[in-house]
Design a protein around this motif. Structure first.
Motif, PDB file in Angstrom:
ATOM      1  N   GLU A  57      20.659  62.841 -12.767  1.00 55.53           N
ATOM      2  CA  GLU A  57      20.122  63.494 -13.957  1.00 55.53           C
ATOM      3  C   GLU A  57      20.583  64.940 -14.085  1.00 55.53           C
ATOM      4  OE1 GLU A  57      17.316  60.181 -13.011  1.00 55.53           O
ATOM      5  OE2 GLU A  57      18.430  61.681 -11.919  1.00 55.53           O
ATOM      6  N   LYS A 107       6.637  55.923 -16.245  1.00 51.18           N
ATOM      7  CA  LYS A 107       8.024  56.040 -15.813  1.00 51.18           C
ATOM      8  C   LYS A 107       8.174  57.059 -14.679  1.00 51.18           C
ATOM      9  CE  LYS A 107      11.083  54.772 -19.629  1.00 51.18           C
ATOM     10  NZ  LYS A 107      12.211  55.299 -20.424  1.00 51.18           N
ATOM     11  N   TYR A 108       8.975  56.672 -13.678  1.00 49.07           N
ATOM     12  CA  TYR A 108       9.377  57.565 -12.587  1.00 49.07           C
ATOM     13  C   TYR A 108      10.868  57.363 -12.360  1.00 49.07           C
ATOM     14  CZ  TYR A 108       4.416  58.149 -11.499  1.00 49.07           C
ATOM     15  OH  TYR A 108       3.075  58.443 -11.572  1.00 49.07           O
ATOM     16  N   THR A 109      11.549  58.433 -11.973  1.00 48.94           N
ATOM     17  CA  THR A 109      12.984  58.317 -11.721  1.00 48.94           C
ATOM     18  C   THR A 109      13.283  58.040 -10.256  1.00 48.94           C
ATOM     19  OG1 THR A 109      13.148  60.729 -11.467  1.00 48.94           O
ATOM     20  CG2 THR A 109      13.642  59.799 -13.648  1.00 48.94           C
ATOM     21  N   HIS A 110      12.563  58.677  -9.350  1.00 45.53           N
ATOM     22  CA  HIS A 110      12.802  58.456  -7.932  1.00 45.53           C
ATOM     23  C   HIS A 110      11.653  59.027  -7.108  1.00 45.53           C
ATOM     24  CE1 HIS A 110      14.515  62.348  -9.030  1.00 45.53           C
ATOM     25  NE2 HIS A 110      14.532  62.720  -7.771  1.00 45.53           N
ATOM     26  N   VAL A 126       8.243  61.147 -15.303  1.00 45.90           N
ATOM     27  CA  VAL A 126       8.982  61.438 -16.534  1.00 45.90           C
ATOM     28  C   VAL A 126       8.017  61.899 -17.618  1.00 45.90           C
ATOM     29  CG1 VAL A 126      10.440  60.462 -18.345  1.00 45.90           C
ATOM     30  CG2 VAL A 126      10.755  59.740 -15.970  1.00 45.90           C
ATOM     31  N   SER A 140      15.265  64.102 -17.621  1.00 38.93           N
ATOM     32  CA  SER A 140      14.268  63.120 -18.053  1.00 38.93           C
ATOM     33  C   SER A 140      13.153  63.789 -18.844  1.00 38.93           C
ATOM     34  CB  SER A 140      13.683  62.398 -16.835  1.00 38.93           C
ATOM     35  OG  SER A 140      13.149  63.329 -15.909  1.00 38.93           O
ATOM     36  N   TYR A 147      15.430  57.660 -19.220  1.00 38.54           N
ATOM     37  CA  TYR A 147      15.343  57.819 -17.771  1.00 38.54           C
ATOM     38  C   TYR A 147      14.134  57.104 -17.183  1.00 38.54           C
ATOM     39  CZ  TYR A 147      18.888  61.480 -18.100  1.00 38.54           C
ATOM     40  OH  TYR A 147      20.051  62.173 -18.327  1.00 38.54           O
ATOM     41  N   GLY A 148      14.305  56.667 -15.947  1.00 35.66           N
ATOM     42  CA  GLY A 148      13.188  56.143 -15.179  1.00 35.66           C
ATOM     43  C   GLY A 148      12.885  54.672 -15.392  1.00 35.66           C
TER      44      GLY A 148
END
Length: 330
Positions: A57, A107-110, A126, A140, A147-148
């Motif tokens: 990102e 939502k989460y990206t990591h 996010v 994000s 994203y996510g």
């Protein structure tokens, strides 16, 4: 007088001990405060356990992404119309959250372990309701629809516990976003965190906008014994809130209201403290003093122990500064 930290005595919070001052010198701040106070100064900028890891990102060529989501504030640019942060929170929630029966996914990206707070498992969420030009989080924030992945509260806590065991850390947080945007999801996460033996402390980092209009939410969060709240003040004047975050200046009081609510319901430093981006490159001494005076009126402890932040040159921060037309790095 205040007890010195055994490892870093020079970082003991300063207190005016002259005659006639408030008797704060008689207080003994809890250990969690020292940990927060010291680590927000030593581990800056934040680093990852795997130092070579950089989320995709952060790539500059993704700074402008086509999107079919209309009328959604992205980067804050000069001339943009100020927005209502509460309405933006509602709009963001529709993008980053979805209901699955009686559960709300977000939502989460990591998920990773960061060095701040002497090691903390971080769920990188996010979506935010502000557009601070000094913000470090992934893109994000600006393009949440791109994203996510959606995670239920159970999946979030499973990932947190897995990393906590692997790296032997006992703290956790949701970062990269405004956690309060989805009240139901956050409370579901906290329910499970309360049951997780691996996690002893959950640090809730917030801009205070949503808490500032919902005292019952403040009470709900404080019902969880493992929660410690960090409220981040963005501005001391209406026009400065707009300049730094894009939000309408009429809402600049909300974070202070959130602080008032937390102060009414809990003891400062044991359950919460206040932070502010007081970097002299983007905040005048007059505005900084106004923030400190306002906190003193709420509770002198909050003013004395204010966590003061500076702008760090993360890749995403540099992009946002450029978009906002602000030059503080050569």
């Amino acid at each position: 007088m205040l007890p010195q930290h055994e490892c870093f005595p020079c970082l003991t919070p300063p207190v005016d001990e002259s005659p006639g001052t408030h008797p704060l010198k008689l207080l003994e701040f809890p250990p969690i405060y020292y940990e927060l106070y010291i680590l927000t100064r030593i581990f800056t900028p934040e680093y990852y356990i795997k130092s070579s890891y950089r989320p995709k990102e952060y790539l500059r060529n993704k700074a402008d992404i086509y999107s079919d989501v209309k009328d959604y504030p992205r980067f804050w640019r000069p001339g943009n119309k100020p927005f209502n942060p509460l309405k933006l929170a509602e709009k963001t929630e529709k993008i980053v959250c979805r209901r699955e029966e009686n559960k709300v996914s977000r939502k989460y990206t990591h998920f990773y372990v960061a060095g701040v707070y002497r090691g903390i498992v971080t769920a990188c969420g996010v979506g935010c309701c502000l557009r601070c030009f000094y913000c470090w989080v992934p893109l994000s924030r600006d393009y949440p629809e791109h994203y996510g992945k959606y995670y239920t509260a159970s999946q979030v806590v499973q990932n947190i516990v897995k990393l906590a065991r692997k790296y032997r850390v006992k703290k956790a947080r949701i970062s990269c976003c405004e956690p309060t945007i989805s009240r139901e999801h956050l409370l579901q996460v906290l329910d499970l965190i309360e049951e997780a033996k691996e996690i002893k402390l959950f640090i809730l980092e917030t801009n205070g906008m949503i808490f500032g209009v919902n005292k019952s939410f403040v009470k709900e969060v404080l019902d969880y014994s493992k929660v410690y709240v960090r409220v981040s003040i963005k501005a001391g004047e209406p026009e400065d809130l707009t300049w730094r975050t894009g939000a309408d200046g009429d809402f600049y009081e909300l974070p202070f209201k959130a602080v008032e609510y937390f102060n009414e319901e809990a003891e400062p430093l044991k359950r919460f403290h206040v932070a502010a981006m007081t970097d002299s490159r983007i905040m005048s001494s007059r505005e900084r003093e106004k923030i400190i005076r306002r906190l003193w009126e709420i509770n002198p402890i909050l003013a004395i122990t204010l966590e003061e932040e500076i702008v760090d040159p993360y890749d995403t921060t540099l992009i946002r500064l450029e978009k906002a037309g602000v030059k503080i790095f050569k």
